[in-house]
Design an enzyme around this catalytic site. Structure first.
Site, short mmCIF file in Angstrom:
data_model
loop_
_atom_site.label_atom_id
_atom_site.label_comp_id
_atom_site.label_asym_id
_atom_site.label_seq_id
_atom_site.Cartn_x
_atom_site.Cartn_y
_atom_site.Cartn_z
N THR A 186 0.86 -1.18 0.00
CA THR A 186 0.00 0.00 0.00
C THR A 186 0.89 1.23 0.00
O THR A 186 1.86 1.30 0.77
CB THR A 186 -0.95 0.02 1.21
OG1 THR A 186 -1.81 -1.12 1.12
CG2 THR A 186 -1.81 1.28 1.22
N PHE A 207 1.24 5.31 0.57
CA PHE A 207 0.63 6.33 1.44
C PHE A 207 1.19 7.70 1.10
O PHE A 207 2.38 7.85 0.79
CB PHE A 207 0.97 6.05 2.91
CG PHE A 207 0.34 4.81 3.45
CD1 PHE A 207 -0.85 4.86 4.16
CD2 PHE A 207 0.94 3.57 3.28
CE1 PHE A 207 -1.43 3.72 4.66
CE2 PHE A 207 0.37 2.42 3.78
CZ PHE A 207 -0.82 2.50 4.48
#
Length: 189
Positions: free
Chosen positions: A180, A182
């Site tokens: 992921t 960010f």
């Protein structure tokens, strides 16, 4: 000592202690004060009202794709700007109460993105009720607070450790290279 001390930076992230977003905030900012918020919009609100200095929001997952809610949020809030970026390897784990086993589980909860990342695993356990939660770490906390031994959560091992749960299985996402990305956000100058 005279004079004023600089204010210590505070970063807001979506989720609860033990969340992947908390890991990203630590990676981006080191040892700052951290505050978890229920939603992405709550993080943006805290930043715009001065409750936090920075926000940390996930914007893309290698399995799920773009996190549209975050993209839409930043597009609508002109005062917010991207100040940095990092990524976190996301190892989704099946987490349960101590003394539970995979054979005793009848329900599993997690954030909708985490559930999407674990589609194959969940299809293999189609007898389980799948419940949506605001946050992966929050799903673990709620499971422990409710004390229902037949419930499980999908989330980070750090959340299991934080809330006294146990990891039954590691790496249950569809792809072991689950990442992921960010953004570090702040108020534009």
């Amino acid at each position: 000592m005279t004079g004023s001390q600089p204010a210590r930076a505070v970063a807001g992230y979506q989720g609860e202690s033990g969340a992947f977003s908390e890991q990203a905030a630590r990676r981006l900012l080191g040892r700052v004060l951290l505050r978890g918020y229920r939603t992405f919009a709550d993080v943006a609100d805290a930043l715009e009202t001065g409750l936090v200095t920075y926000g940390v929001l996930p914007f893309e997952n290698s399995l799920h794709g773009p996190i549209r809610e975050v993209h839409d949020l930043l597009a609508k809030r002109a005062r917010l700007t991207i100040a940095g970026e990092t990524h976190v390897r996301v190892e989704q784990c099946l987490i349960a109460m101590p003394n539970a086993s995979i054979e005793t589980i009848d329900a599993v909860a997690s954030h909708p993105v985490a559930l999407t990342q674990c589609r194959t695993f969940l299809r293999e356990h189609s007898q389980w009720r799948v419940l949506k939660s605001d946050d992966t770490a929050g799903a673990v906390r709620e499971m422990m607070e409710r004390g229902r031994p037949r419930s499980a959560a999908i989330g980070p091992a750090a959340a299991a450790e934080r809330y006294g749960a146990v990891v039954l299985l590691r790496g249950i996402a569809d792809d072991a290279e689950n990442l992921t990305r960010f953004w570090l956000i702040r108020i534009a100058e």
